[in-house]
Motif scaffolding. Structure first.
Motif, mmCIF file in Angstrom:
data_model
loop_
_atom_site.group_PDB
_atom_site.id
_atom_site.type_symbol
_atom_site.label_atom_id
_atom_site.label_comp_id
_atom_site.label_asym_id
_atom_site.label_seq_id
_atom_site.Cartn_x
_atom_site.Cartn_y
_atom_site.Cartn_z
ATOM 1 N N UNK A 175 3.943 -0.803 -11.996
ATOM 2 C CA UNK A 175 4.133 0.525 -11.431
ATOM 3 C C UNK A 175 5.389 1.210 -11.947
ATOM 4 N N UNK A 176 6.298 0.434 -12.436
ATOM 5 C CA UNK A 176 7.535 1.061 -12.862
ATOM 6 C C UNK A 176 7.324 1.773 -14.181
ATOM 7 N N UNK A 177 7.808 2.977 -14.208
ATOM 8 C CA UNK A 177 7.650 3.747 -15.442
ATOM 9 C C UNK A 177 8.806 3.467 -16.390
ATOM 10 N N UNK A 178 8.470 3.275 -17.627
ATOM 11 C CA UNK A 178 9.539 3.045 -18.616
ATOM 12 C C UNK A 178 9.071 3.631 -19.945
ATOM 13 N N UNK A 179 9.747 3.235 -20.953
ATOM 14 C CA UNK A 179 9.400 3.814 -22.247
ATOM 15 C C UNK A 179 7.988 3.398 -22.687
ATOM 16 N N UNK A 180 7.672 2.115 -22.417
ATOM 17 C CA UNK A 180 6.366 1.647 -22.890
ATOM 18 C C UNK A 180 5.250 2.092 -21.975
ATOM 19 N N UNK A 181 5.610 2.398 -20.753
ATOM 20 C CA UNK A 181 4.550 2.710 -19.776
ATOM 21 C C UNK A 181 4.733 4.148 -19.332
ATOM 22 N N UNK A 182 3.783 4.971 -19.622
ATOM 23 C CA UNK A 182 3.933 6.382 -19.274
ATOM 24 C C UNK A 182 3.289 6.748 -17.953
ATOM 25 N N UNK A 183 2.331 5.954 -17.584
ATOM 26 C CA UNK A 183 1.749 6.237 -16.263
ATOM 27 C C UNK A 183 1.514 4.922 -15.564
ATOM 28 N N UNK A 184 1.787 4.921 -14.312
ATOM 29 C CA UNK A 184 1.668 3.662 -13.565
ATOM 30 C C UNK A 184 0.209 3.282 -13.366
ATOM 31 N N UNK A 185 -0.050 2.022 -13.459
ATOM 32 C CA UNK A 185 -1.420 1.529 -13.276
ATOM 33 C C UNK A 185 -1.584 1.116 -11.829
ATOM 34 N N UNK A 186 -1.962 2.079 -11.024
ATOM 35 C CA UNK A 186 -1.962 1.800 -9.592
ATOM 36 C C UNK A 186 -3.092 0.869 -9.180
ATOM 37 N N UNK A 187 -4.171 0.943 -9.917
ATOM 38 C CA UNK A 187 -5.336 0.169 -9.463
ATOM 39 C C UNK A 187 -5.032 -1.307 -9.421
ATOM 40 N N UNK A 188 -4.624 -1.823 -10.572
ATOM 41 C CA UNK A 188 -4.330 -3.261 -10.607
ATOM 42 C C UNK A 188 -3.129 -3.594 -9.746
ATOM 43 N N UNK A 189 -2.157 -2.673 -9.762
ATOM 44 C CA UNK A 189 -0.962 -2.936 -8.949
ATOM 45 C C UNK A 189 -1.329 -3.085 -7.488
ATOM 46 N N UNK A 190 -2.187 -2.166 -7.018
ATOM 47 C CA UNK A 190 -2.554 -2.236 -5.601
ATOM 48 C C UNK A 190 -3.245 -3.553 -5.285
ATOM 49 N N UNK A 191 -4.140 -3.943 -6.184
ATOM 50 C CA UNK A 191 -4.835 -5.211 -5.945
ATOM 51 C C UNK A 191 -3.835 -6.364 -5.846
ATOM 52 N N UNK A 192 -2.856 -6.345 -6.775
ATOM 53 C CA UNK A 192 -1.858 -7.410 -6.736
ATOM 54 C C UNK A 192 -1.026 -7.367 -5.467
ATOM 55 N N UNK A 193 -0.660 -6.154 -5.078
ATOM 56 C CA UNK A 193 0.131 -6.031 -3.854
ATOM 57 C C UNK A 193 -0.617 -6.611 -2.663
ATOM 58 N N UNK A 194 -1.914 -6.289 -2.595
ATOM 59 C CA UNK A 194 -2.686 -6.777 -1.452
ATOM 60 C C UNK A 194 -2.727 -8.303 -1.434
ATOM 61 N N UNK A 195 -2.961 -8.856 -2.612
ATOM 62 C CA UNK A 195 -2.999 -10.318 -2.653
ATOM 63 C C UNK A 195 -1.672 -10.907 -2.197
ATOM 64 N N UNK A 196 -0.614 -10.343 -2.734
ATOM 65 C CA UNK A 196 0.716 -10.857 -2.382
ATOM 66 C C UNK A 196 0.953 -10.746 -0.881
ATOM 67 N N UNK A 197 0.528 -9.607 -0.318
ATOM 68 C CA UNK A 197 0.784 -9.409 1.112
ATOM 69 C C UNK A 197 0.059 -10.460 1.933
ATOM 70 N N UNK A 198 -1.203 -10.713 1.583
ATOM 71 C CA UNK A 198 -1.958 -11.709 2.353
ATOM 72 C C UNK A 198 -1.314 -13.076 2.216
ATOM 73 N N UNK A 199 -0.896 -13.369 1.011
ATOM 74 C CA UNK A 199 -0.260 -14.670 0.789
ATOM 75 C C UNK A 199 1.014 -14.804 1.606
ATOM 76 N N UNK A 200 1.803 -13.751 1.626
ATOM 77 C CA UNK A 200 3.032 -13.793 2.419
ATOM 78 C C UNK A 200 2.735 -13.987 3.891
ATOM 79 N N UNK A 201 1.665 -13.279 4.334
ATOM 80 C CA UNK A 201 1.365 -13.385 5.767
ATOM 81 C C UNK A 201 0.965 -14.799 6.129
#
Lengths: 296, 266
Positions: free
Chosen positions: A17-43
């Motif tokens: 999600x972080x924008x930098x020189x190599x990344x011009x637009x954040x890839x929210x789709x995969x990021x969101x999926x990863x976030x959800x997985x991480x959240x469930x794991x943390x819970x």
């Protein structure tokens, strides 16, 4: 689907999600999926702090993906985790945000449900905030024409007010409840709400207010024809005569027993204070205006 | 003219010419100015009639008729005893043509008459009733059957049999029990009404929700049906015999080529 360390998942998602020189637009789709997985794991790991953050980020991701429904769901999960962490202001914030997102979806019932959940959590600890949440939830439902659903919320709000001993506010809430009941033709609830309001005023030992309230309510046809009206008349006349026994007897009657249990407790404690004094005041007040008329 | 008409006419004429009836006037004159004597005569006549009826009742076999007659006697007695105070008052009035002794004698006459009336047996038991009567007279303040001024008569007047006393008490108990039962029923009905009202509102609240659920389920069902149909079409297409044969033939050709190559290379 790597079920690896949720920290790693989070890092990966953040990188996406972080924008930098190599990344011009954040890839929210995969990021969101990863976030959800991480959240469930943390819970599962009972790491509530990190889980809450992960849910927040997942919710933001869903927003970006313009699916407010999922975003709202994640916000609610974040809110429940904040409750575990006892972070009350965050609880309120999360649930409010979830409710806003539900409204964006155009679904008022889940919106008010979200606020109710938050209010229920905060009832014990921050009752004022809880009341605000309850009233907002009621407002949402009323806007959408679903007053029937609001009854439970009014009941909860009234009981919180009474616990806080803010009786005038409680009576005002009861009258609003009566109004909502009127709109959906629920005469039984309406009459019960009005009778409860009168009892609350009497509990405050404010018989003038109670009488005013009674007069207002008597203008409503449905109340005038009801059992509760008869009970209210009996109660007010017992107060006017200063008959303590009669008041106690009426408080035991079945009409009052069918009200909400918080109100029943108040009714059983009637009469508060000196009824005879009330009676004297009432008669004195009646004499004064006569004198003025004589002078003029 | 019928017999009835005749009789009525005769009555009317008699009434008109009553004032010319010498005998009757003489009788009236005798007690005309003396209200006391008139009233006294009337009360005495009634008391006589009551006494005779009492004798009849004593010999009566059927208990029901005896009771009825006794009730009648009691009623007459109470009426007569009501008249007595009036008589007393009249007794003290001075009337022309009467000596002082006769005036005094009159009040004695009145009291004697009173005793006579009270002595008329009216079918109530003597001794035991007296004890029961004093208790009974205070128990029912509300309903009075015969007498209105019974304080003067003392407690002996309300002589009740033990039977009627017990009956009355049982009646009272049963009535109280019925009242209690009705109260319980009333409370139960109140609760039922309240519950019914709440249930009514709950149903009102849930009816539109059910409608929504109904709609959504219908939509989901039709979607599912569509999908299933399409799936079936696809699968049938896939499994059509032509494709199958083609697959087998091609498979055989490949196997044949592989066998040929194997043979060559061996």
């Amino acid at each position: 689907m790597a079920s690896s360390d949720p920290d790693k998942l989070m890092l990966k998602a953040d990188k996406q999600t972080k924008l930098s020189l190599t990344r011009w637009s954040a890839d929210w789709r995969s990021a969101t999926a990863l976030y959800e997985q991480a959240a469930i794991a943390y819970r599962l790991a009972k790491n509530y702090e990190k889980a809450k953050e992960a849910f927040e980020k997942a919710s933001k991701g869903q927003e970006m993906l313009s699916s407010p429904w999922d975003a709202a769901k994640h916000m609610e999960s974040a809110g429940s985790l904040a409750k575990e962490l006892r972070n009350w202001s965050e609880v309120a914030d999360f649930y409010r945000r979830a409710s806003e997102l539900y409204i964006e979806c155009g679904r008022s019932q889940p919106a008010s449900d979200a606020l109710t959940k938050g209010a229920r959590v905060l009832e014990e600890v921050v009752p004022e905030e809880a009341i605000k949440l309850y009233t907002d939830a009621c407002a949402i439902l009323e806007e959408d024409g679903k007053e029937q659903m609001a009854f439970d919320l009014y009941r909860a709000a009234t009981s919180v007010y009474i616990k806080l001993e803010k009786f005038t506010d409680a009576a005002a809430t009861l009258l609003r409840w009566g109004l909502a009941a009127d709109k959906c033709n629920a005469t039984n609830s309406q009459c019960k709400a009005y009778l409860s309001a009168i009892i609350v005023y009497l509990y405050l030992h404010d018989s003038t207010q109670a009488e005013k309230c009674y007069n207002d309510c008597s203008q409503i046809d449905a109340f005038l024809r009801s059992d509760q009206n008869r009970c209210a008349t009996k109660l007010l006349s017992a107060y006017a005569e200063g008959d303590v026994e009669e008041i106690k007897h009426i408080a035991q009657s079945s009409t009052i027993t069918h009200l909400d249990h918080v109100i029943i407790r108040l009714a059983r404690k009637l009469p508060t204070g000196d009824v005879a004094a009330l009676e004297n005041n009432a008669s004195k007040e009646q004499e004064e205006p006569l004198d003025e008329n004589d002078l003029t | 003219m019928s017999v009835i008409d005749l009789i009525t006419r005769v009555d009317a004429i008699c009434q008109k010419y009553d004032k010319y009836d010498v005998d009757k006037q003489k009788q009236l004159d005798v007690s005309g100015d003396d209200a006391f004597a008139r009233l006294y005569a009337a009360v005495e006549a009634d008391a006589e009639a009551a006494a005779q009826k009492a004798e009849l009742a004593a010999t009566e076999k059927s208990r029901a008729t005896a009771i009825a007659m006794n009730a009648e006697i009691r009623r007459t007695k109470s009426r007569l005893l009501e008249e007595l105070p009036k008589l007393q008052r009249l007794a003290f009035k001075k009337v022309k043509g009467l000596s002082k002794e006769e005036l005094e004698a009159r009040s004695d006459l009145v009291s004697a008459l009173k005793d006579r009336i009270e002595a008329i047996p009216d079918g109530t038991a003597g001794v035991s009733g007296q004890n029961g009567g004093s208790a009974a007279s205070t128990s029912r303040p509300g309903i009075r059957f015969d007498s209105t001024s019974d304080t003067k008569f003392g407690s002996e007047y309300h002589q009740q049999t033990e039977e009627s006393e017990g009956f009355r008490q049982e009646y009272e108990m049963r009535r109280m029990k019925q009242d209690e039962g009705l109260d319980v029923i009333a409370e139960g009905l109140d609760t039922l009404k309240n519950m019914a009202g709440d249930m009514n509102e709950e149903f009102d609240r849930q009816a539109p929700l059910m409608d929504e659920i109904d709609d959504k389920v219908d939509r989901a069902a039709s979607d599912l049906k569509n999908t299933n149909r399409r799936l079936k079409d696809t699968v049938t297409q896939l499994r059509s015999s032509r494709n199958f044969c083609l697959d087998i033939i091609l498979l055989c050709i490949i196997l044949g080529i592989a066998a040929y190559l194997y043979n060559v290379l061996k």
